[in-house]
Design an enzyme around this catalytic site. Structure first.
Site, PDB file in Angstrom:
ATOM      1  N   CYS A  68      93.223 -42.356 -54.584  1.00  0.00           N
ATOM      2  CA  CYS A  68      93.339 -42.939 -53.243  1.00  0.00           C
ATOM      3  C   CYS A  68      92.583 -42.179 -52.169  1.00  0.00           C
ATOM      4  O   CYS A  68      92.567 -42.598 -51.015  1.00  0.00           O
ATOM      5  CB  CYS A  68      94.811 -43.062 -52.865  1.00  0.00           C
ATOM      6  N   HIS A 120      97.139 -40.697 -43.881  1.00  0.00           N
ATOM      7  CA  HIS A 120      97.214 -41.414 -45.159  1.00  0.00           C
ATOM      8  C   HIS A 120      98.400 -42.375 -45.118  1.00  0.00           C
ATOM      9  O   HIS A 120      98.269 -43.527 -45.515  1.00  0.00           O
ATOM     10  CB  HIS A 120      97.347 -40.416 -46.302  1.00  0.00           C
ATOM     11  N   GLU A 144     103.251 -35.309 -45.500  1.00  0.00           N
ATOM     12  CA  GLU A 144     102.052 -35.326 -44.669  1.00  0.00           C
ATOM     13  C   GLU A 144     102.386 -35.049 -43.205  1.00  0.00           C
ATOM     14  O   GLU A 144     101.688 -34.278 -42.534  1.00  0.00           O
ATOM     15  CB  GLU A 144     101.341 -36.677 -44.797  1.00  0.00           C
ATOM     16  N   LYS A 154      97.738 -48.713 -42.574  1.00  0.00           N
ATOM     17  CA  LYS A 154      98.064 -49.405 -43.826  1.00  0.00           C
ATOM     18  C   LYS A 154      99.096 -50.508 -43.619  1.00  0.00           C
ATOM     19  O   LYS A 154      99.224 -51.403 -44.459  1.00  0.00           O
ATOM     20  CB  LYS A 154      98.566 -48.403 -44.859  1.00  0.00           C
ATOM     21  N   HIS A 208      97.802 -50.727 -48.731  1.00  0.00           N
ATOM     22  CA  HIS A 208      97.183 -49.537 -49.316  1.00  0.00           C
ATOM     23  C   HIS A 208      96.057 -50.027 -50.227  1.00  0.00           C
ATOM     24  O   HIS A 208      96.311 -50.544 -51.317  1.00  0.00           O
ATOM     25  CB  HIS A 208      98.211 -48.735 -50.104  1.00  0.00           C
ATOM     26  N   PHE A 248      96.408 -39.681 -56.216  1.00  0.00           N
ATOM     27  CA  PHE A 248      97.030 -39.298 -57.478  1.00  0.00           C
ATOM     28  C   PHE A 248      96.169 -38.233 -58.165  1.00  0.00           C
ATOM     29  O   PHE A 248      94.945 -38.265 -58.106  1.00  0.00           O
ATOM     30  CB  PHE A 248      97.151 -40.511 -58.400  1.00  0.00           C
TER      31      PHE A 248
END
Length: 421
Positions: free
Chosen positions: A176, A316, A327, A345, A350, A409
């Protein structure tokens, strides 16, 4: 052992380098085309999120899709058939970005133009389609186009072919964070002198039954089936996972000397890039956020700027319980509580490997318009989130420096620092 040999090596930092952003192209569930996407994101318009028949029976039976873009009409049906959907969206976004930059592929020095595009999965829909054909009808029914259409470099190669680019063409796949790493790689290519122009960002279309089923098993996606448009709720107390989206976000980056020589309009600068690895888990971020902190501090140092310079962060912000808290805690630790934070998002979903490209493009527009997009669906801010998240409505603000953060990931972290020209 000789002490001089044993001492750790410390390289001399490179001088700050500001790559010029001269073009932007967007294809998102919030709108196709930069103007439409920016309007959709800043107005907090609900994405298209109707239940999909191909997802029947899954806990999550919806995703955020691009509905106002017809690749067949934009590219021609014959050309469309030579690409998986993620590559189609990338070519459409690349064409807009190049036109926005005022560049003419017929006359540019194509050997000095590069392409770097990120994608996490590549042509997953076509891959799934061919796997089903193999199972149902045997090996003779598998298309010979499987390899060129399904590989991760499909977007980069398709853009290079479409625009006649003869410089370096690369694909980046770091889950991502792919789109953000691609832009950082483009920044490095320009700094090294390898190119004068790089078309860069991310593209993804992975809304397939296989991927959604896997995300459901991982408990990473929202199951808010009663209200799909409000399912993605970054930083909200009631967040329960992300919503998969599709799209492409591409930038034209130029060496500042090249942009200046041709009198280009510069929307923003990419000043710094940092990347790191958590080395912690295949699917979970470092619980202390140390990896993304390292990437952010590296990007700031690369830009020659301090945390106090940052006025806005496009986070993110996936709408998962752990990611948002980790985060946000890291952002407070590094930047304090003054930057205005958003996660777009909530409107785009996403988009996995495309997220960094789309969200960096939106950060460029935020700098240009001095407007921070809202985090829609933020009805009940999580009291454990220690940052100033812009909720519900866009917020006008004066800021010269913005940051984009991405986590992927496998522990792939990346951060970019951007400034006004």
């Amino acid at each position: 052992m000789n002490a001089a040999v044993a001492a750790p090596y410390r390289r001399t930092p490179l001088a700050p380098f500001a790559a010029a952003v001269t073009g932007v192209g967007l294809v998102t569930s919030a709108g196709t085309g930069t103007a439409a996407a920016w309007h959709g994101v800043t107005e907090g318009l609900a994405p298209s999120a109707a239940p999909r028949s191909e997802l029947d029976g899954l806990p999550c039976d919806f995703f955020y899709s691009v509905t106002d873009c017809d690749p067949g009409a934009a590219l021609g049906v014959a050309t469309q058939r030579l690409m998986d959907r993620f590559a189609q969206l990338a070519v459409i976004a690349a064409r807009e970005a190049v036109a926005d930059a005022g560049l003419d592929p017929a006359v540019w020095d194509s050997g000095r133009v590069g392409v770097v595009i990120g994608s996490a999965h590549g042509g997953l829909p076509f891959y799934d389609e061919q796997a089903a054909a193999l199972t149902a009808r045997g090996p003779r029914r598998v298309s010979p186009k499987l390899a060129p259409l399904s590989v991760v470099n499909g977007a980069a190669s398709s853009v290079s072919l479409d625009l006649g680019v003869h410089g370096p063409s690369q694909a980046v796949s770091t889950a991502c964070s792919s789109g953000t790493v691609a832009i950082g790689t483009a920044h490095q290519m320009l700094r090294s002198g390898a190119c004068d122009i790089v078309i860069t960002g991310g593209a993804e279309s992975t809304c397939t039954r296989l991927l959604i089923a896997s995300a459901c098993s991982l408990k990473a996606v929202s199951t808010r089936r009663e209200d799909p448009a409000a399912a993605c709720r970054p930083f909200d107390t009631h967040r329960d996972g992300f919503v998969v989206g599709e799209g492409a976000g591409l930038l034209v980056l130029e060496h500042p000397d090249h942009a200046r020589a041709r009198g280009a309009t510069v929307r923003a600068h990419v000043n710094g890039y940092g990347a790191s690895s958590d080395a912690h888990s295949a699917v979970a971020p470092d619980p202390e956020g140390l990896g993304i902190e390292r990437a952010l501090r590296t990007a700031l140092a690369d830009a020659g700027l301090s945390p106090a310079d940052v006025g806005h962060v496009n986070a993110h912000g996936t709408s998962t319980l752990s990611n948002d808290l980790i985060e946000a805690t890291m952002l407070r630790r590094v930047l304090g509580d003054s930057p205005l934070v958003t996660s777009t998002k909530a409107m785009t979903g996403h988009t996995l490997g495309a997220a960094g490209g789309i969200e960096t493009a939106l950060t460029v527009l935020a700098l240009q318009h001095q407007l921070v997009p809202p985090t829609v669906n933020l009805d009940a801010p999580d009291p454990q989130i220690p940052i100033d998240v812009v909720a519900k409505e866009a917020r006008a603000a004066a800021f010269d420096c913005a940051v984009k953060t991405s986590l992927g990931f496998g522990g792939h972290n990346a951060a970019l620092v951007l400034t006004r020209p």
